[in-house]
Design an enzyme around this catalytic site. Structure first.
Site, PDB file in Angstrom:
ATOM      1  N   LYS A   1    -189.806  33.767 -18.508  1.00  0.00           N
ATOM      2  CA  LYS A   1    -190.300  32.470 -18.985  1.00  0.00           C
ATOM      3  C   LYS A   1    -189.787  31.355 -18.082  1.00  0.00           C
ATOM      4  O   LYS A   1    -190.539  30.489 -17.639  1.00  0.00           O
ATOM      5  CB  LYS A   1    -189.815  32.234 -20.427  1.00  0.00           C
ATOM      6  CG  LYS A   1    -190.024  30.813 -20.922  1.00  0.00           C
ATOM      7  CD  LYS A   1    -189.073  30.399 -22.042  1.00  0.00           C
ATOM      8  CE  LYS A   1    -187.630  30.567 -21.748  1.00  0.00           C
ATOM      9  NZ  LYS A   1    -186.691  29.821 -22.564  1.00  0.00           N
TER      10      LYS A   1
ATOM     11  N   LYS B   1    -182.533  22.168 -15.818  1.00  0.00           N
ATOM     12  CA  LYS B   1    -182.294  23.567 -16.204  1.00  0.00           C
ATOM     13  C   LYS B   1    -183.275  24.511 -15.497  1.00  0.00           C
ATOM     14  O   LYS B   1    -182.897  25.598 -15.045  1.00  0.00           O
ATOM     15  CB  LYS B   1    -182.433  23.684 -17.730  1.00  0.00           C
ATOM     16  CG  LYS B   1    -182.335  25.086 -18.289  1.00  0.00           C
ATOM     17  CD  LYS B   1    -180.970  25.718 -18.074  1.00  0.00           C
ATOM     18  CE  LYS B   1    -180.915  27.107 -18.699  1.00  0.00           C
ATOM     19  NZ  LYS B   1    -179.724  27.854 -18.273  1.00  0.00           N
TER      20      LYS B   1
HETATM   21  P1  NAD Z   1    -182.937  34.787 -29.053  1.00  0.00           P
HETATM   22  O1  NAD Z   1    -184.299  35.374 -28.952  1.00  0.00           O
HETATM   23  O2  NAD Z   1    -181.762  35.686 -29.153  1.00  0.00           O
HETATM   24  O3  NAD Z   1    -182.884  33.779 -30.317  1.00  0.00           O
HETATM   25  C1  NAD Z   1    -183.914  32.917 -30.669  1.00  0.00           C
HETATM   26  C2  NAD Z   1    -183.978  32.898 -32.196  1.00  0.00           C
HETATM   27  O4  NAD Z   1    -184.936  31.920 -32.624  1.00  0.00           O
HETATM   28  C3  NAD Z   1    -184.413  34.225 -32.809  1.00  0.00           C
HETATM   29  O5  NAD Z   1    -183.397  34.705 -33.670  1.00  0.00           O
HETATM   30  C4  NAD Z   1    -185.693  33.896 -33.576  1.00  0.00           C
HETATM   31  O6  NAD Z   1    -185.838  34.616 -34.789  1.00  0.00           O
HETATM   32  C5  NAD Z   1    -185.495  32.416 -33.843  1.00  0.00           C
HETATM   33  N1  NAD Z   1    -186.736  31.693 -34.109  1.00  0.00           N
HETATM   34  C6  NAD Z   1    -187.924  31.752 -33.464  1.00  0.00           C
HETATM   35  N2  NAD Z   1    -188.809  30.908 -34.029  1.00  0.00           N
HETATM   36  C7  NAD Z   1    -188.159  30.305 -35.056  1.00  0.00           C
HETATM   37  C8  NAD Z   1    -188.538  29.338 -36.027  1.00  0.00           C
HETATM   38  N3  NAD Z   1    -189.766  28.822 -36.063  1.00  0.00           N
HETATM   39  N4  NAD Z   1    -187.630  28.939 -36.937  1.00  0.00           N
HETATM   40  C9  NAD Z   1    -186.371  29.472 -36.926  1.00  0.00           C
HETATM   41  N5  NAD Z   1    -185.954  30.398 -36.050  1.00  0.00           N
HETATM   42  C10 NAD Z   1    -186.839  30.808 -35.128  1.00  0.00           C
HETATM   43  O7  NAD Z   1    -182.819  33.817 -27.795  1.00  0.00           O
HETATM   44  P2  NAD Z   1    -181.456  33.288 -27.141  1.00  0.00           P
HETATM   45  O8  NAD Z   1    -181.027  34.238 -26.106  1.00  0.00           O
HETATM   46  O9  NAD Z   1    -180.525  32.869 -28.217  1.00  0.00           O
HETATM   47  O10 NAD Z   1    -182.015  31.992 -26.372  1.00  0.00           O
HETATM   48  C11 NAD Z   1    -182.370  30.790 -27.050  1.00  0.00           C
HETATM   49  C12 NAD Z   1    -182.756  29.754 -25.996  1.00  0.00           C
HETATM   50  O11 NAD Z   1    -181.627  29.520 -25.126  1.00  0.00           O
HETATM   51  C13 NAD Z   1    -183.899  30.203 -25.075  1.00  0.00           C
HETATM   52  O12 NAD Z   1    -184.710  29.106 -24.765  1.00  0.00           O
HETATM   53  C14 NAD Z   1    -183.198  30.717 -23.827  1.00  0.00           C
HETATM   54  O13 NAD Z   1    -184.015  30.635 -22.667  1.00  0.00           O
HETATM   55  C15 NAD Z   1    -181.994  29.783 -23.771  1.00  0.00           C
HETATM   56  N6  NAD Z   1    -180.788  30.336 -23.099  1.00  0.00           N
HETATM   57  C16 NAD Z   1    -180.359  31.617 -23.385  1.00  0.00           C
HETATM   58  C17 NAD Z   1    -179.212  32.101 -22.749  1.00  0.00           C
HETATM   59  C18 NAD Z   1    -178.701  33.490 -23.010  1.00  0.00           C
HETATM   60  O14 NAD Z   1    -177.807  33.933 -22.244  1.00  0.00           O
HETATM   61  N7  NAD Z   1    -179.170  34.215 -24.010  1.00  0.00           N
HETATM   62  C19 NAD Z   1    -178.522  31.300 -21.841  1.00  0.00           C
HETATM   63  C20 NAD Z   1    -178.967  30.001 -21.608  1.00  0.00           C
HETATM   64  C21 NAD Z   1    -180.109  29.528 -22.244  1.00  0.00           C
END
Ligand code: NAD
Length: 311
Positions: free
Chosen positions: A259, A190
């Site tokens: 990140k 990734k």
């Molecule tokens: P986001 O910030 O929208 O969601 C992350 C969630 O995790 C938040 O709602 C936060 O409150 C919650 N969180 C943090 N610590 C926590 C804990 N201890 N217990 C419970 N909940 C907790 O992020 P996202 O965009 O959904 O991305 C999530 C992951 O997926 C990341 O690692 C990102 O790099 C990856 N990703 C995102 C995308 C995208 O298009 N958004 C695409 C591929 C991969």
């Protein structure tokens, strides 16, 4: 570099119909909420947890039944999916004093879809294995739209028997899956992918700037690039969907891409590699923080190259 591979024998889970198992989703943000809703739509019983009450409320509105703490989630879930911002969150949720290691029964399986640090995946996987809990690192591509439609791509690290035992769950969430190796291998794949995406966004913005300054319509040049050998995911999907129309609403933030490109730089350094393009891409993404904040859409990096054309 050693990739761990545990000889898991999850006979109890393999024997059960995975559809009958409850799934817990931790982290209900842009990705987690949509993955959970997709699983609900495909007949799985899903509970969700997020630290944020507002986010839990949003997930509830998508049909995901939410609980108020990890204890409630683990009391009913044999499979737990993580969708957390960073490696440090994965480590805290899995190994912290009130973490999954203390809450989940043995034979549970954690599928971590966070884009995370391979070394953290290995550490967490190794510690969980001592409690009989299996771990896959399974980061995803496809954004919130892919999560909502069950068409993501997943790159998976972990033991083959564990991978096979949760395949129906992975199939419900994704169109393409590549099992790349032992624990940590998913995140290595990734990170390599996102390093390219971060670079291609910048080089495509530079190519269109070049064309525009030379007096040719950038929309036409984008069409030409997409019919030629310079095309990429950035030129074929990101520019048409989120940049040229100035929508900037992909659901993936500058902060998360910073990140990811940082993870690529760190991995190269840990291996003693000289990768100048990776380094330069990382420096450019970090430098852009002076004008583009972490909460902005990741496609705004095009504005850092040319604010007039893409702003
Ligand atoms: P986001 O910030 O929208 O969601 C992350 C969630 O995790 C938040 O709602 C936060 O409150 C919650 N969180 C943090 N610590 C926590 C804990 N201890 N217990 C419970 N909940 C907790 O992020 P996202 O965009 O959904 O991305 C999530 C992951 O997926 C990341 O690692 C990102 O790099 C990856 N990703 C995102 C995308 C995208 O298009 N958004 C695409 C591929 C991969």
């Amino acid at each position: 570099m050693k990739l761990y591979s545990y000889d898991w024998r999850f006979k109890s889970i393999l024997r059960m119909n995975v559809m009958s198992l409850n799934i817990g989703v931790i982290g209900l943000g842009n990705m987690g909420r949509n993955m959970a809703a997709t699983l609900v739509g495909k007949g799985f019983t899903v509970s969700g947890f997020d630290l944020s009450k507002e986010t839990r409320q949003a997930a509830q509105e998508c049909g995901v039944s939410c609980v108020d703490d990890l204890k409630a989630l683990t009391s009913s879930s044999a499979i737990v999916i993580l969708s957390l911002p960073k490696a440090e969150h994965v480590e805290a949720v899995c190994l912290g004093p009130e973490g999954l290691i203390h809450l989940l029964p043995s034979d549970s399986i954690i599928i971590d879809t966070t884009t995370s640090v391979p070394e953290t995946s290995r550490l967490v996987g190794e510690k969980l294995s001592k409690k009989g809990i299996a771990f896959l690192d399974a980061p995803v591509s496809g954004g919130p739209a892919g999560a909502a439609s069950g068409t993501m791509s997943m790159v998976i690290g972990g033991d083959e028997s564990v991978y096979q035992s949760v395949l129906p769950v992975l199939e419900a969430m994704s169109r393409v899956r590549v099992h790349v190796g032992g624990i940590g291998a998913g995140n290595i794949a990734k990170i390599a992918n996102n390093m390219l995406a971060a670079a291609h966004l910048v080089t495509t913005a530079e190519a269109l700037t070049l064309a525009e300054k030379a007096g040719v319509d950038p929309e036409k040049v984008l069409q030409a690039i997409n019919a030629g050998s310079g095309r990429s995911g950035a030129s074929e999907a990101m520019f048409p969907t989120w940049v040229m129309n100035k929508a900037y609403n992909s659901g993936f933030t500058m902060g998360l891409m910073r990140k990811d490109i940082g993870l690529a730089k760190d991995l190269a350094e840990s291996l003693g590699l000289n990768l100048p393009m990776t380094l330069q891409t990382e420096q450019l993404w970090q430098a852009s923080a002076t004008t583009i904040s972490d909460d902005k859409d990741f496609c705004c990096i095009a504005q850092y190259t040319n604010a007039d054309l893409f702003g």
